[in-house]
Motif scaffolding. Structure first.
Motif, PDB file in Angstrom:
ATOM      1  N   TYR A   1      28.274 -14.845  93.770  1.00 52.20           N
ATOM      2  CA  TYR A   1      29.644 -14.646  93.339  1.00 52.20           C
ATOM      3  C   TYR A   1      29.759 -13.217  92.818  1.00 52.20           C
ATOM      4  O   TYR A   1      28.787 -12.644  92.328  1.00 52.20           O
ATOM      5  CB  TYR A   1      30.054 -15.659  92.265  1.00 52.20           C
ATOM      6  N   PRO A   2      30.932 -12.603  92.916  1.00 48.48           N
ATOM      7  CA  PRO A   2      31.055 -11.195  92.525  1.00 48.48           C
ATOM      8  C   PRO A   2      30.981 -11.021  91.011  1.00 48.48           C
ATOM      9  O   PRO A   2      31.599 -11.765  90.248  1.00 48.48           O
ATOM     10  CB  PRO A   2      32.427 -10.796  93.056  1.00 48.48           C
ATOM     11  N   VAL A   3      30.195 -10.051  90.588  1.00 41.04           N
ATOM     12  CA  VAL A   3      30.082  -9.698  89.171  1.00 41.04           C
ATOM     13  C   VAL A   3      30.317  -8.201  89.070  1.00 41.04           C
ATOM     14  O   VAL A   3      29.568  -7.410  89.647  1.00 41.04           O
ATOM     15  CB  VAL A   3      28.688 -10.044  88.604  1.00 41.04           C
ATOM     16  N   ASP A   4      31.368  -7.811  88.357  1.00 36.05           N
ATOM     17  CA  ASP A   4      31.627  -6.380  88.244  1.00 36.05           C
ATOM     18  C   ASP A   4      30.684  -5.754  87.211  1.00 36.05           C
ATOM     19  O   ASP A   4      30.059  -6.447  86.402  1.00 36.05           O
ATOM     20  CB  ASP A   4      33.095  -6.112  87.890  1.00 36.05           C
TER      21      ASP A   4
ATOM     22  N   ARG B   1      35.508 -10.266  71.656  1.00 35.03           N
ATOM     23  CA  ARG B   1      35.772  -9.503  72.877  1.00 35.03           C
ATOM     24  C   ARG B   1      36.618 -10.279  73.866  1.00 35.03           C
ATOM     25  O   ARG B   1      36.897  -9.793  74.950  1.00 35.03           O
ATOM     26  CB  ARG B   1      34.462  -9.168  73.570  1.00 35.03           C
ATOM     27  N   GLY B   2      36.983 -11.485  73.531  1.00 39.24           N
ATOM     28  CA  GLY B   2      37.751 -12.290  74.472  1.00 39.24           C
ATOM     29  C   GLY B   2      36.850 -12.899  75.536  1.00 39.24           C
ATOM     30  O   GLY B   2      37.278 -13.153  76.636  1.00 39.24           O
ATOM     31  N   GLY B   3      35.599 -13.128  75.161  1.00 32.88           N
ATOM     32  CA  GLY B   3      34.664 -13.736  76.106  1.00 32.88           C
ATOM     33  C   GLY B   3      35.025 -15.194  76.346  1.00 32.88           C
ATOM     34  O   GLY B   3      36.004 -15.714  75.839  1.00 32.88           O
ATOM     35  N   GLY B   4      34.235 -15.854  77.084  1.00 32.02           N
ATOM     36  CA  GLY B   4      34.492 -17.255  77.393  1.00 32.02           C
ATOM     37  C   GLY B   4      34.133 -17.532  78.833  1.00 32.02           C
ATOM     38  O   GLY B   4      33.315 -16.853  79.419  1.00 32.02           O
ATOM     39  N   ALA B   5      34.777 -18.524  79.377  1.00 36.93           N
ATOM     40  CA  ALA B   5      34.480 -18.909  80.759  1.00 36.93           C
ATOM     41  C   ALA B   5      34.944 -17.815  81.712  1.00 36.93           C
ATOM     42  O   ALA B   5      35.965 -17.177  81.488  1.00 36.93           O
ATOM     43  CB  ALA B   5      35.178 -20.215  81.079  1.00 36.93           C
ATOM     44  N   PRO B   6      34.189 -17.588  82.774  1.00 37.41           N
ATOM     45  CA  PRO B   6      34.632 -16.628  83.782  1.00 37.41           C
ATOM     46  C   PRO B   6      35.936 -17.087  84.436  1.00 37.41           C
ATOM     47  O   PRO B   6      36.287 -18.261  84.368  1.00 37.41           O
ATOM     48  CB  PRO B   6      33.501 -16.617  84.803  1.00 37.41           C
ATOM     49  N   PRO B   7      36.662 -16.170  85.049  1.00 38.57           N
ATOM     50  CA  PRO B   7      37.926 -16.564  85.693  1.00 38.57           C
ATOM     51  C   PRO B   7      37.711 -17.677  86.699  1.00 38.57           C
ATOM     52  O   PRO B   7      36.762 -17.672  87.478  1.00 38.57           O
ATOM     53  CB  PRO B   7      38.370 -15.279  86.401  1.00 38.57           C
TER      54      PRO B   7
END
Length: 85
Positions: A12-15, A76-82
């Motif tokens: 899956y894409p990870v920037d 930082r507004g982390g959490g589950a990926p989109p």
């Protein structure tokens, strides 16, 4: 011909920005695991016959590292990926 594992692209894409953000929590986790749970626990366990209280520093420190990591992730507004939560 199949590429070696270290050269494969993720499934899956990870920037790059997400990869950089994940580096510090990952290093904190590994430091906590190796330094605290393994090295410090073994050292303090050797002293436990004389004074068992220092052994309690291991779960306390582990809890503090985990709380700090979760606090920083929330700031930082982390959490589950989109698309995953």
């Amino acid at each position: 011909m199949e590429q070696p594992p270290h050269q494969r692209q993720p499934s899956y894409p990870v920037d790059d920005a997400a990869r950089r953000r994940a580096k510090v929590p990952h290093e904190l986790f590994l430091t906590n695991l190796i330094g605290n749970h393994i090295l410090a626990f073994v050292a303090l366990l050797g002293m436990a016959s004389h004074n068992p209280l220092p052994v309690l520093a291991v779960p306390l420190l582990s809890f503090l590292v985990l709380a700090f990591t979760l606090w920083r992730g929330g700031a930082r507004g982390g959490g589950a990926p989109p698309g995953r939560g």
